[in-house]
Design an enzyme around this catalytic site. Structure first.
Site, PDB file in Angstrom:
ATOM      1  N   ALA A 170       0.825  -1.214   0.000  1.00  0.00           N
ATOM      2  CA  ALA A 170       0.000   0.000   0.000  1.00  0.00           C
ATOM      3  C   ALA A 170       0.854   1.256   0.000  1.00  0.00           C
ATOM      4  CB  ALA A 170      -0.932  -0.005   1.208  1.00  0.00           C
ATOM      5  N   GLY A 229       3.890   4.226  -3.214  1.00  0.00           N
ATOM      6  CA  GLY A 229       5.245   3.696  -3.216  1.00  0.00           C
ATOM      7  C   GLY A 229       5.311   2.237  -3.611  1.00  0.00           C
ATOM      8  N   GLU A 276       5.526   2.387  -7.240  1.00  0.00           N
ATOM      9  CA  GLU A 276       6.865   2.840  -7.609  1.00  0.00           C
ATOM     10  C   GLU A 276       7.880   1.700  -7.475  1.00  0.00           C
ATOM     11  OE1 GLU A 276       7.629   7.249  -6.512  1.00  0.00           O
ATOM     12  OE2 GLU A 276       6.395   6.432  -4.887  1.00  0.00           O
ATOM     13  N   GLU A 295      -1.087  10.341  -4.001  1.00  0.00           N
ATOM     14  CA  GLU A 295      -0.305  11.411  -3.386  1.00  0.00           C
ATOM     15  C   GLU A 295      -1.001  12.767  -3.459  1.00  0.00           C
ATOM     16  OE1 GLU A 295       2.479   8.090  -4.107  1.00  0.00           O
ATOM     17  OE2 GLU A 295       0.862   9.014  -5.248  1.00  0.00           O
ATOM     18  N   ARG A 351      -3.189  13.269  -0.634  1.00  0.00           N
ATOM     19  CA  ARG A 351      -2.520  13.199   0.673  1.00  0.00           C
ATOM     20  C   ARG A 351      -1.645  14.423   0.934  1.00  0.00           C
ATOM     21  NH1 ARG A 351      -5.801   9.751   0.295  1.00  0.00           N
ATOM     22  NH2 ARG A 351      -5.512   7.490   0.408  1.00  0.00           N
ATOM     23  N   GLY A 374       7.826   9.817  -4.247  1.00  0.00           N
ATOM     24  CA  GLY A 374       9.192   9.927  -3.734  1.00  0.00           C
ATOM     25  C   GLY A 374      10.028   8.690  -3.937  1.00  0.00           C
TER      26      GLY A 374
END
Length: 261
Positions: free
Chosen positions: A60, A112, A115, A135, A138, A143
């Site tokens: 997640a 992430g 990613e 993102e 949020r 990143g």
């Protein structure tokens, strides 16, 4: 305390598992450092790896609970900026290490987690997989290299849509965007990933390295520089195994290629 990342070797294939199922395999610094250590340890010992998530989800993404603690006035900010972001350096070990990685996806592959999956070379998703980049909702930004890797896979329009609107992609939509090269029935992603890893591990290691390290760099070059880079690599000294495989093919001794089960 159980390991946050499990690691075992079957023959010459590493099985690397994200192991925070109670947190949907959300990633924090401790998990990333364990993943980094596992990738470094695997090194020359293996010829391919399979990355997967324990429990009901692949990942997640960022552990938002831990992030929120760092963002409070009482949170401890680092005294100096790190020369390389932990997420970037760890995911680069996966994307541009010395062995190919097949990622087995299921359930949430979010933020992430997406990613991380984008850093793998081949992705297998089962029918429970769904993708998101929340993102924008949020108040943060990608990143883990997503602005480079994920955007190059799905393109700016789709990535902007996912981040701006919170759009969730189904496994079929993600496959059409290139997020997974294979889609399998629920519960079968890991088995398919292992089968693919066995095929990959049977290749000449130098060829695998060029496919995973040279090819993506050529994609970043101009036309002429890309052709020059290709020429340099095709001119490299070949290992003896490469000559034997060519001779086996010419003499009809090479095995017939079959689709992985």
């Amino acid at each position: 305390m159980p390991a946050l990342v499990t690691y075992e070797v079957e023959d010459n294939i590493a099985l690397i598992g994200l192991n925070r199922p109670e947190k949907r395999n959300a990633m924090n610094d401790a998990l990333l450092m364990e993943l980094r250590d596992v990738l470094n340890d695997a090194g020359d010992k293996i010829d391919a790896a399979v990355l997967f998530g324990h429990g009901q989800n692949f990942s997640a993404g960022l552990d938002l609970a831990e992030l929120s603690k760092r963002l409070t006035p009482e949170g401890q900010a680092p005294r100096k900026r790190r020369p390389r972001h932990l997420w970037h350096s760890t995911f680069d070990l996966l994307a541009r290490g010395n062995f190919p990685v097949v990622c087995a996806l299921h359930g949430a592959t979010i933020g992430g987690g997406l990613e991380l999956a984008s850093a793998a070379h081949i992705r297998v998703a089962d029918e429970t997989t769904f993708y998101g980049l929340p993102e924008g909702q949020r108040g943060i930004f990608v990143g883990g290299g997503g602005s480079v890797r994920t955007q190059r896979i799905i393109g700016y329009p789709m990535m902007a849509d996912m981040m701006l609107t919170g759009r969730i992609l189904t496994v079929e939509e993600g496959s059409r965007c290139g997020l997974a090269q294979y889609v399998v029935p629920a519960g079968e992603a890991l088995a398919k990933a292992k089968a693919l890893a066995r095929v990959i591990a049977s290749n000449v290691p130098q060829t695998n390295w060029m496919i995973t390290n040279v090819l993506p760099r050529i994609n970043d070059l101009s036309h002429d520089d890309g052709l020059f880079m290709e020429y340099l690599n095709t001119s490299m000294t070949r290992p003896p195994e490469a000559l034997k495989r060519l001779e086996d093919f010419l003499e009809k001794r090479a095995p017939v290629l079959a689709r992985p089960e």
